[in-house]
Design an enzyme around this catalytic site. Sequence first.
Site, PDB file in Angstrom:
ATOM      1  N   ASN A 161      65.796 -43.727 -32.076  1.00 26.54           N
ATOM      2  CA  ASN A 161      64.677 -42.949 -32.614  1.00 26.54           C
ATOM      3  C   ASN A 161      65.246 -41.875 -33.534  1.00 26.54           C
ATOM      4  O   ASN A 161      65.775 -40.863 -33.082  1.00 26.54           O
ATOM      5  CB  ASN A 161      63.892 -42.312 -31.464  1.00 26.54           C
ATOM      6  CG  ASN A 161      62.681 -41.534 -31.941  1.00 26.54           C
ATOM      7  OD1 ASN A 161      62.527 -41.256 -33.124  1.00 26.54           O
ATOM      8  ND2 ASN A 161      61.807 -41.164 -31.015  1.00 26.54           N
TER       9      ASN A 161
ATOM     10  N   HIS B 262      66.441 -50.608 -32.083  1.00 27.02           N
ATOM     11  CA  HIS B 262      67.647 -51.205 -31.512  1.00 27.02           C
ATOM     12  C   HIS B 262      68.908 -50.736 -32.238  1.00 27.02           C
ATOM     13  O   HIS B 262      69.882 -50.330 -31.603  1.00 27.02           O
ATOM     14  CB  HIS B 262      67.531 -52.730 -31.587  1.00 27.02           C
ATOM     15  CG  HIS B 262      68.700 -53.469 -30.994  1.00 27.02           C
ATOM     16  ND1 HIS B 262      69.797 -53.849 -31.751  1.00 27.02           N
ATOM     17  CD2 HIS B 262      68.951 -53.890 -29.731  1.00 27.02           C
ATOM     18  CE1 HIS B 262      70.660 -54.474 -30.962  1.00 27.02           C
ATOM     19  NE2 HIS B 262      70.174 -54.512 -29.749  1.00 27.02           N
TER      20      HIS B 262
ATOM     21  N   HIS C 257      52.665 -55.600 -44.137  1.00 29.63           N
ATOM     22  CA  HIS C 257      53.812 -55.036 -43.422  1.00 29.63           C
ATOM     23  C   HIS C 257      53.398 -53.777 -42.671  1.00 29.63           C
ATOM     24  O   HIS C 257      52.589 -52.980 -43.154  1.00 29.63           O
ATOM     25  CB  HIS C 257      54.954 -54.717 -44.402  1.00 29.63           C
ATOM     26  CG  HIS C 257      55.364 -55.866 -45.257  1.00 29.63           C
ATOM     27  ND1 HIS C 257      56.067 -56.945 -44.771  1.00 29.63           N
ATOM     28  CD2 HIS C 257      55.134 -56.118 -46.574  1.00 29.63           C
ATOM     29  CE1 HIS C 257      56.275 -57.805 -45.755  1.00 29.63           C
ATOM     30  NE2 HIS C 257      55.725 -57.338 -46.853  1.00 29.63           N
TER      31      HIS C 257
ATOM     32  N   CYS D  58      57.696 -35.942 -35.179  1.00 33.32           N
ATOM     33  CA  CYS D  58      58.093 -37.221 -35.766  1.00 33.32           C
ATOM     34  C   CYS D  58      57.158 -37.706 -36.860  1.00 33.32           C
ATOM     35  O   CYS D  58      57.505 -38.601 -37.622  1.00 33.32           O
ATOM     36  CB  CYS D  58      58.173 -38.297 -34.675  1.00 33.32           C
ATOM     37  SG  CYS D  58      59.439 -37.977 -33.432  1.00 33.32           S
TER      38      CYS D  58
ATOM     39  N   HIS E  33      56.265 -46.088 -36.209  1.00 34.03           N
ATOM     40  CA  HIS E  33      57.338 -45.169 -35.812  1.00 34.03           C
ATOM     41  C   HIS E  33      58.096 -45.690 -34.593  1.00 34.03           C
ATOM     42  O   HIS E  33      57.500 -45.974 -33.545  1.00 34.03           O
ATOM     43  CB  HIS E  33      56.744 -43.795 -35.516  1.00 34.03           C
ATOM     44  CG  HIS E  33      57.674 -42.867 -34.796  1.00 34.03           C
ATOM     45  ND1 HIS E  33      58.931 -42.577 -35.252  1.00 34.03           N
ATOM     46  CD2 HIS E  33      57.521 -42.184 -33.633  1.00 34.03           C
ATOM     47  CE1 HIS E  33      59.514 -41.748 -34.403  1.00 34.03           C
ATOM     48  NE2 HIS E  33      58.686 -41.492 -33.412  1.00 34.03           N
TER      49      HIS E  33
ATOM     50  N   HIS F  79      44.866 -34.540 -36.580  1.00 34.08           N
ATOM     51  CA  HIS F  79      45.466 -33.455 -35.787  1.00 34.08           C
ATOM     52  C   HIS F  79      44.590 -33.182 -34.574  1.00 34.08           C
ATOM     53  O   HIS F  79      43.412 -32.863 -34.708  1.00 34.08           O
ATOM     54  CB  HIS F  79      45.594 -32.189 -36.642  1.00 34.08           C
ATOM     55  CG  HIS F  79      46.653 -31.241 -36.154  1.00 34.08           C
ATOM     56  ND1 HIS F  79      46.732 -30.814 -34.839  1.00 34.08           N
ATOM     57  CD2 HIS F  79      47.681 -30.636 -36.804  1.00 34.08           C
ATOM     58  CE1 HIS F  79      47.758 -29.981 -34.716  1.00 34.08           C
ATOM     59  NE2 HIS F  79      48.350 -29.858 -35.888  1.00 34.08           N
TER      60      HIS F  79
END
Length: 518
Positions: A441, A437, A404, A241, A408, A320
């Site tokens: 995802n 919502h 802002h 993702c 994710h 990572h």
Amino acid sequence: MNGGGGGAAAAASAAATPPHRRLPDFLQSVNLKYVKLGYHYLITHLLTLTLLPLMAVILLEAGRTDPDDLRQLWIHLQYNLVSVLVLSAVLVFGATVYVLTRPRPVYLVDFACYKPPDHLKVPFEEFMRHSRLCGFSDDALEFQRKILERSGLSEETYVPEAMHCLPPQPTMGNARAEAETVMFGALDNLFRSTGVKPKDVGVLVVNCSLFNPTPSLSAMIVNRYKLRGNIRSFNLGGMGCSAGVIAVDLARDMLQVHGNTYAVVVSTENITQNWYFGNRKSMLIPNCLFRVGGAAVLLSNRGADRRRAKYALRHVVRTHKGADDKAFNCVYQEQDGEGKTGVSLSKDLMAIAGGALKTNITTLGPLVLPVSEQLLFFATLVAKKLFNAKIKPYIPDFKLAFEHFCIHAGGRAVIDELEKNLQLQPAHVEASRMTLHRFGNTSSSSIWYELAYMEAKGRVRRGHRIWQIAFGSGFKCNSAVWHALRNVKPSPDSPWEDCIDRYPVELIDGFPTHRPQQ
């Protein structure tokens, strides 16, 4: 459903999540080497930051100098050839160093998110009915019902055409059809809104974690839009993702090498061939959370595009944790005991995500936080490290660095924990909650649906700073920082165009106000 679902296990945590599975209070434990890394990034650009003010001061003083003084200086220099040569050499050297070390600016001209047609919506009742007909055990059905109930998803999210069939048809042909529909839908909107011709694109980066056919997804785009033969194309697979930020970073690096060109980044995930049909609970969660979605982003290093661009890319910080076995295995594609393939999510996922996030923001902090916050942070950090003082480390206020936040939309619990640990207000995580919502995802593209939400609300003003942060398998945590170049209006065909007036919706304790029926 992405192999990266850094937040996928979030919804699995019921209202009473065991403490050892929650996101740790990462700001209570800071590794000094990651702070040093952030300052290393800052110092590498210090020469540019000091040269520009120095040159400005010299020009300003020269403009204030009396003409007679300038004539006297010229007469003096005529008889001091060595001084003239040395001064000229210094100026040429300084200008050369500045030109060679100055990175090319990277602008985000526009982006487009794919919005699926209404007939692909999957209400909870339909989801559960199809799950029963697919032969899931009663225990697995009840588990999926609870996940849906606590997920933060609405009844308007989308699954691909193949999953609406009974029985489902997860064929290679249907998976290709899903990929083409999503990618081409987003790209058509992008080229239409920007007016850029496909043949003007010099760099193409596509990321999709779990579907990597031959020819590649990037080759499918080259073929569809007849992109030029010398295009630099890349196809990123298996990176989860957070791969959307990785794709942006790769495109940025390519734009530093190849001047006066455009780069297109396409972020998506493919569900058709990656639906899990077994009964192992740790592998059922992605079925409940991941939904159809994708985004296409147009980047440019052309100076002429600054006037029409929405944002400038300021920083990308990548973390990572793959060297650690637990982190490497916490999101793992495998077969269950019955030979059915799916993505398994470890119970340690939340803690591992917290460790990766701690590393990432510790590196990012020196690049974005105001000096006052950095001084307070370092004072408490040094006191704790040197004197072993029992003092609570100062938690930097990232609200002073960003207006802002695009967190994710992997799951409700991750959003909750980041809101708490970064001391954010509900308004700062509204875009993430509403994206989860409305669209579920959507993996690496979720951060773009969130930015589109902010634009649709008219909240992004000139000078605002946006922080995109995503988690992915490996395990990775990646951040991108953008600077708004103007008051940003929503792009044509925004995914929120027909529903933004209904948002934000009311959530009760983070849950939608409906309950799925078994």
